[in-house]
Design an enzyme around this catalytic site. Sequence first.
Site, PDB file in Angstrom:
ATOM      1  N   ALA A 189       8.878  34.870 -28.404  1.00 20.74           N
ATOM      2  CA  ALA A 189       8.312  36.208 -28.221  1.00 20.74           C
ATOM      3  C   ALA A 189       9.253  37.280 -28.755  1.00 20.74           C
ATOM      4  CB  ALA A 189       8.007  36.451 -26.744  1.00 20.74           C
ATOM      5  N   TYR A 190      10.522  37.186 -28.398  1.00 16.85           N
ATOM      6  CA  TYR A 190      11.499  38.176 -28.850  1.00 16.85           C
ATOM      7  C   TYR A 190      11.650  38.122 -30.372  1.00 16.85           C
ATOM      8  CZ  TYR A 190      15.923  40.718 -29.229  1.00 16.85           C
ATOM      9  OH  TYR A 190      16.913  41.620 -29.570  1.00 16.85           O
ATOM     10  N   GLY A 191      11.862  36.923 -30.908  1.00 15.59           N
ATOM     11  CA  GLY A 191      12.082  36.792 -32.351  1.00 15.59           C
ATOM     12  C   GLY A 191      10.886  37.231 -33.169  1.00 15.59           C
ATOM     13  N   THR A 249       8.484  39.397 -32.348  1.00 16.14           N
ATOM     14  CA  THR A 249       8.278  40.855 -32.310  1.00 16.14           C
ATOM     15  C   THR A 249       9.343  41.582 -33.112  1.00 16.14           C
ATOM     16  OG1 THR A 249       9.407  40.905 -30.144  1.00 16.14           O
ATOM     17  CG2 THR A 249       7.006  40.859 -30.144  1.00 16.14           C
ATOM     18  N   LYS A 250      10.562  41.062 -33.109  1.00 20.25           N
ATOM     19  CA  LYS A 250      11.606  41.690 -33.917  1.00 20.25           C
ATOM     20  C   LYS A 250      11.352  41.473 -35.406  1.00 20.25           C
ATOM     21  CE  LYS A 250      14.452  43.798 -31.159  1.00 20.25           C
ATOM     22  NZ  LYS A 250      14.703  45.246 -31.305  1.00 20.25           N
TER      23      LYS A 250
END
Length: 251
Positions: A161-163, A165-166
Amino acid sequence: MTDTPNLPLAGRVALVTGASRGIGRECAIALAQAGAHVIGVARTQGGLEVLDDKIRAVSGQAATLVPMDLAQGDGIDQLGLAIHERHGKLDILVHAAAVLGGLSPISHIDPPAWDKTVAINLTATYRLLRSTERLLKAAPAGRALIFTSGRVARPKAFWGAYGATKAATDHLVRTWADELENTSVRAALIDPGAMRTKMRAEAMPGEDPGSLPDPAEIGPMIVDLAQADLGQPDAPISFSAWKASKASSGH
């Protein structure tokens, strides 16, 4: 706009998200110390008040405090209007706010957690660029400094999720910068690397925080980039590379 050696950002207006702690707070303090008027955005009023105390101590000036959840896009639009009415321009945008979104296999990500991560890490960036573009164009040399992550180039299990969206944010910022190539507005993607932050502790609870750089170390880099003649953000600017360059040049 009047620059002095000790206050190179005098007369400039800087909007900083995630300003109540960690990297965002240290960016806000450094910009204020360099003479900029800081508009600090964060969810917690108490954290913003602590920031204001620190800014008053280092600059003698008050910050503008905006307690706001960036997931509420209408609030971002209202903030853009308020900046226009009060200042007529925005010289510096520093977007440091982000959420980790939890670390888990993609198949285990809870949909509400996914939606929140997308809202804060990606959609809020779009809303900020949309709401501040004309303000940045109204400044002599608007600068948008957006934080990214090494996870974009180096995907790793459980960071989906973090990767994701970044990575999407990087694409968005690079596209936006290309659209503004013929204006005075410039953007940079900044990779801070591992730093002594709450998010890092959440992701790596067994890590010794004393082995990591303090977020305050990135402040001078932000002040430099706010004045730099930036090109297109084809690749992130690495804090560790910037620090090494400064050390080798004796600064």
